[in-house]
Design an enzyme around this catalytic site. Structure first.
Site, mmCIF file in Angstrom:
data_model
loop_
_atom_site.group_PDB
_atom_site.id
_atom_site.type_symbol
_atom_site.label_atom_id
_atom_site.label_comp_id
_atom_site.label_asym_id
_atom_site.label_seq_id
_atom_site.Cartn_x
_atom_site.Cartn_y
_atom_site.Cartn_z
ATOM 1 N N SER A 143 -7.876 7.342 1.145
ATOM 2 C CA SER A 143 -9.144 6.810 1.671
ATOM 3 C C SER A 143 -9.401 7.465 3.014
ATOM 4 C CB SER A 143 -9.034 5.288 1.864
ATOM 5 O OG SER A 143 -10.080 4.812 2.692
ATOM 6 N N TYR A 156 -4.733 -1.833 5.614
ATOM 7 C CA TYR A 156 -5.174 -0.881 4.584
ATOM 8 C C TYR A 156 -5.034 0.550 5.112
ATOM 9 C CZ TYR A 156 -8.455 1.254 1.195
ATOM 10 O OH TYR A 156 -9.059 2.023 0.232
#
Ligand SMILES: NC(=O)c1ccc[n+]([C@@H]2O[C@H](COP(=O)([O-])OP(=O)(O)OC[C@H]3O[C@@H](n4cnc5c(N)ncnc54)[C@H](O)[C@@H]3O)[C@@H](O)[C@H]2O)c1
Length: 268
Positions: A143, A156
């Protein structure tokens, strides 16, 4: 006669394949390139939906964070679909919460799926490929949060930075075995479920997406799951035979620019 696709003759196992976001774009792109796809998803209902939408695809159920599930799925895949030539570690979960409010269970769940799952699946794939003397390719879905992040994404971001680091380490360990490993790091990818996620922190998700696209990306279009899927297909194909250990950002320039577009326009 149609020319052979770049993944013709290859069988690729995709985790989280039954997801409505990235999974869908990756499966479509791989099939368009001629690959046979084996899906692995923790949701039996979603796996059944995937099977119905893609009858030619083998859709298996298992949790990437559970070692026994991963080993079983690889054995079933080999028995039913033959040798696996590549894997896409797409299964992943996110969390938007300030890091000091995250519970230990939430931390372990994210790292269990996003990091441990990527390791377990890559290990199961590599050990079998090495034993068979087979070359291969791994693509991890990272990501933009592995590179730069935003409020509420510390856990995250840490997990995806770990995925980027592991991508390099896997590339180093598996290069001598002719197995490449790269990552694709998407920015905001448009999907109905993401619009709902954004509604969690703003009453105007459409306005948020417009501003993100117009003001923060260098390219003025919304990134689609298929854009990421096409990049995954490229990295799995022989066209990428000299690329390993890389994280390729598919973010329409989001993380490249120092300044947002409205600020840049003021300086012209
Ligand atoms: N959608 C985005 O904007 C975006 C942006 C950057 C990165 N990503 C990454 O892309 C990947 C897919 O995200 P998405 O938004 O498409 O998610 P999604 O929720 O639509 O799909 C994820 C799929 O993974 C499955 N899954 C979850 N946990 C699993 C487990 N333990 N074992 C096996 N399967 C499991 C789910 O059932 C689901 O089908 C994730 O790694 C995510 O971090 C997404």
């Amino acid at each position: 006669m149609q020319p052979a696709g770049p993944l013709e003759g290859k069988t690729i196992l995709v985790t989280g394949a039954a997801g409505q976001g990235m999974g869908r774009g990756i499966v479509e792109a791989l099939e368009a390139c001629g690959a046979a796809v084996v899906g692995m998803d923790v949701s039996a209902a979603a796996a059944e939906e995937l099977r119905a939408a893609h009858p030619q695809l083998l859709s298996l159920v298992g949790d990437v964070s559970v070692e026994a599930d991963v080993e079983r799925v690889f054995d079933e895949a080999a028995a039913l679909a033959g040798p696996i030539h590549g894997v896409v570690n797409n299964a992943g979960i996110g969390l938007n919460r300030p890091f000091h409010e995250v519970t230990a269970a939430e931390f372990e769940r994210i790292h269990g799926v996003d990091v441990r799952g990527t390791w377990l699946v890559s290990r199961a794939f590599a050990s079998r490929a090495i034993a068979a003397g087979r070359a291969g390719a791994i693509v991890n879905i990272s990501s933009v949060h592995g590179t730069a992040t935003a409020p509420g994404y510390a856990v995250y971001a840490g997990a995806k930075a770990a995925v980027d680091g592991m991508t390099r380490g896997i590339a180093v360990d598996l290069g001598p075995h002719r197995i490449r490993c790269n990552a694709v790091a998407p920015g905001y990818v448009h999907a109905a479920q993401n619009v709902e996620l954004i509604r969690g922190f703003t009453d105007d998700p459409e306005g948020w997406i417009d501003t993100h696209t117009d003001d923060f990306q260098l390219l003025n279009h919304v990134v689609e799951a298929r854009d990421c899927g096409d990049t995954v297909a490229f990295l799995l194909s022989d066209a990428a035979r000299s690329i390993t250990g890389q994280t390729l950002l598919v973010d329409a320039g989001l993380t490249t620019a120092l300044y947002n577009n409205s600020f840049t326009r003021r300086t012209r």
